[in-house]
Design an enzyme around this catalytic site. Structure first.
Site, PDB file in Angstrom:
ATOM      1  CE1 TYR A  59      33.843 -15.593   4.210  1.00  0.00           C
ATOM      2  CE2 TYR A  59      35.017 -17.638   3.752  1.00  0.00           C
ATOM      3  CZ  TYR A  59      34.661 -16.621   4.625  1.00  0.00           C
ATOM      4  OH  TYR A  59      35.148 -16.628   5.926  1.00  0.00           O
ATOM      5  CB  SER A  67      39.090 -17.267   5.966  1.00  0.00           C
ATOM      6  OG  SER A  67      38.704 -18.590   5.650  1.00  0.00           O
TER       7      SER A  67
HETATM    8  P1  NDP Z   1      29.341 -15.975  13.301  1.00  0.00           P
HETATM    9  O1  NDP Z   1      28.273 -15.990  12.270  1.00  0.00           O
HETATM   10  O2  NDP Z   1      29.156 -16.811  14.516  1.00  0.00           O
HETATM   11  O3  NDP Z   1      29.637 -14.458  13.751  1.00  0.00           O
HETATM   12  C1  NDP Z   1      29.682 -13.412  12.834  1.00  0.00           C
HETATM   13  C2  NDP Z   1      29.690 -12.090  13.586  1.00  0.00           C
HETATM   14  O4  NDP Z   1      29.814 -11.023  12.631  1.00  0.00           O
HETATM   15  C3  NDP Z   1      28.412 -11.854  14.366  1.00  0.00           C
HETATM   16  O5  NDP Z   1      28.716 -11.336  15.634  1.00  0.00           O
HETATM   17  C4  NDP Z   1      27.664 -10.828  13.536  1.00  0.00           C
HETATM   18  O6  NDP Z   1      26.941  -9.942  14.380  1.00  0.00           O
HETATM   19  C5  NDP Z   1      28.812 -10.051  12.883  1.00  0.00           C
HETATM   20  N1  NDP Z   1      28.391  -9.421  11.644  1.00  0.00           N
HETATM   21  C6  NDP Z   1      28.040 -10.022  10.478  1.00  0.00           C
HETATM   22  N2  NDP Z   1      27.653  -9.107   9.570  1.00  0.00           N
HETATM   23  C7  NDP Z   1      27.754  -7.894  10.181  1.00  0.00           C
HETATM   24  C8  NDP Z   1      27.476  -6.564   9.782  1.00  0.00           C
HETATM   25  N3  NDP Z   1      27.011  -6.274   8.549  1.00  0.00           N
HETATM   26  N4  NDP Z   1      27.712  -5.559  10.654  1.00  0.00           N
HETATM   27  C9  NDP Z   1      28.160  -5.825  11.891  1.00  0.00           C
HETATM   28  N5  NDP Z   1      28.438  -7.064  12.339  1.00  0.00           N
HETATM   29  C10 NDP Z   1      28.230  -8.087  11.494  1.00  0.00           C
HETATM   30  O7  NDP Z   1      30.676 -16.395  12.537  1.00  0.00           O
HETATM   31  P2  NDP Z   1      32.212 -16.533  13.026  1.00  0.00           P
HETATM   32  O8  NDP Z   1      32.383 -16.197  14.430  1.00  0.00           O
HETATM   33  O9  NDP Z   1      32.677 -17.840  12.542  1.00  0.00           O
HETATM   34  O10 NDP Z   1      32.866 -15.424  12.082  1.00  0.00           O
HETATM   35  C11 NDP Z   1      33.738 -14.409  12.540  1.00  0.00           C
HETATM   36  C12 NDP Z   1      34.803 -14.159  11.496  1.00  0.00           C
HETATM   37  O11 NDP Z   1      35.586 -15.334  11.318  1.00  0.00           O
HETATM   38  C13 NDP Z   1      34.253 -13.807  10.106  1.00  0.00           C
HETATM   39  O12 NDP Z   1      35.038 -12.773   9.560  1.00  0.00           O
HETATM   40  C14 NDP Z   1      34.461 -15.098   9.311  1.00  0.00           C
HETATM   41  O13 NDP Z   1      34.599 -14.855   7.933  1.00  0.00           O
HETATM   42  C15 NDP Z   1      35.742 -15.592   9.935  1.00  0.00           C
HETATM   43  N6  NDP Z   1      36.033 -17.010   9.760  1.00  0.00           N
HETATM   44  C16 NDP Z   1      35.149 -17.963  10.200  1.00  0.00           C
HETATM   45  C17 NDP Z   1      35.445 -19.307  10.049  1.00  0.00           C
HETATM   46  C18 NDP Z   1      34.511 -20.391  10.436  1.00  0.00           C
HETATM   47  O14 NDP Z   1      34.675 -21.549   9.962  1.00  0.00           O
HETATM   48  N7  NDP Z   1      33.536 -20.132  11.291  1.00  0.00           N
HETATM   49  C19 NDP Z   1      36.731 -19.727   9.460  1.00  0.00           C
HETATM   50  C20 NDP Z   1      37.573 -18.627   9.034  1.00  0.00           C
HETATM   51  C21 NDP Z   1      37.232 -17.345   9.197  1.00  0.00           C
HETATM   52  P3  NDP Z   1      25.454  -9.384  14.123  1.00  0.00           P
HETATM   53  O15 NDP Z   1      24.742 -10.395  13.287  1.00  0.00           O
HETATM   54  O16 NDP Z   1      24.891  -9.173  15.487  1.00  0.00           O
HETATM   55  O17 NDP Z   1      25.692  -8.087  13.411  1.00  0.00           O
HETATM   56  C1  8X3 Z   2      35.540 -20.063   6.754  1.00  0.00           C
HETATM   57  C2  8X3 Z   2      36.226 -21.330   6.403  1.00  0.00           C
HETATM   58  O1  8X3 Z   2      36.664 -22.990   4.484  1.00  0.00           O
HETATM   59  O2  8X3 Z   2      34.351 -22.344   4.924  1.00  0.00           O
HETATM   60  O3  8X3 Z   2      36.273 -18.955   6.337  1.00  0.00           O
HETATM   61  O4  8X3 Z   2      35.849 -20.801   3.879  1.00  0.00           O
HETATM   62  S1  8X3 Z   2      35.751 -21.892   4.861  1.00  0.00           S
END
Ligand code: NDP
Ligand code: 8X3
Length: 248
Positions: A148, A135
């Protein structure tokens, strides 16, 4: 033979849209998550395009990860370590220990457990590709982001360490570091508070999960001698974790 991609966190957001794009482009997929019903529906949706296997497990449960991934009869060509979330947004003195545990356990230890289960088979096979979703929070700390951010700094360090240690094994390691992407991320961070979640994406155009899916597709379709090592990806309206061109 088709390339097989294992995606953690395939039930939502970036993982879900990556699954859709890759399947439509003929990649076989192993889709992981905790929400079984979503995995079942996704398998039904994508099976007309490619071979889909689903695995339900919690990445932070070491025993479960070992049992489920240890039983795999396929060595994935690509591992997409995407599962993760932010839990809470509080000053360090107000932080909830359960939230801290969740972020360290899922974003850091979960990524390690899954990698530990897959890497030996990639080494034995003589190659592979690991893509870690970090991220901008792993490049720059922002107010109330503390733990985080720490979890994503750890992902950045782990990606660098993997690239060094697996260099001799012909395993590519890529790190993608997005800014704000409109997914269920904000809903999870704000524990279902719809108003706070909506505010996170208000007044500007955030990235869409499809944008990151496109980049992942690009990265895994480069020739074998090319490794996209480290990418920071922002929406045009975002300049840093705190600077946005908002129209509110
Ligand atoms: P979502 O919440 O839409 O998706 C998160 C996914 O992670 C879900 O499929 C969830 O599946 C899975 N997950 C969470 N906890 C667990 C667990 N304990 N075991 C297995 N699976 C898990 O968020 P995003 O798609 O945005 O996030 C995906 C990645 O991108 C993350 O690593 C996040 O930190 C990163 N990210 C996101 C950003 C944003 O602004 N959205 C920016 C930068 C990075 P389920 O609940 O079915 O287990
Ligand atoms: C998700 C983006 O800026 O909320 O990783 O941390 S931010």
């Amino acid at each position: 033979m088709a390339t097989t991609v294992l995606i953690t966190g395939a039930t939502s957001g970036i993982g879900l849209e990556t699954a859709r794009l890759l399947s439509k482009n003929g990649f076989d997929l192993i889709l992981c998550g905790r929400r079984e019903e979503r995995l079942i529906n996704l398998k039904e949706e994508l099976s007309k395009f490619s071979n889909i296997k689903t695995l339900k497990f919690d990445v932070s449960n070491q025993k479960e990860v070992k049992r489920v991934l240890g039983g795999l009869d396929i060595v994935p060509d690509v591992l997409l370590n995407n599962a993760g979330n932010a839990h809470g947004l509080s000053a360090i003195q107000d932080g909830d220990i359960a939230d801290w545990d969740a972020m360290i356990d899922i974003n850091v230890k979960g990524l390690l457990y899954v990698s530990k289960a897959i890497i030996p088979s990639m080494i034995e096979k003589g190659g592979g590709h690991i893509i870690n979703i970090g991220s901008i929070a792993g490049k720059e700390v922002y107010p109330n982001g503390n733990v985080y951010c720490a979890s994503k700094y750890a992902v950045d360090a782990i990606s660098q360490g993997m690239r060094i240690d697996l260099n001799k094994n012909g395993i590519r390691v890529s790190s993608i570091n997005p800014g704000m992407v409109e997914t269920e991320f904000a809903k999870v961070r704000f524990k279902g508070d719809e108003e706070l979640a909506e505010n996170a994406y208000k007044g500007y155009q955030p990235l869409k999960p499809q944008d990151i899916a496109d980049i992942i597709h690009f990265i895994i379709t480069r020739p074998k001698h090319v490794n996209i090592a480290d990418l920071l990806v922002l929406s045009t309206d975002q300049a840093s974790t705190t600077v946005f061109n908002k129209n509110l």
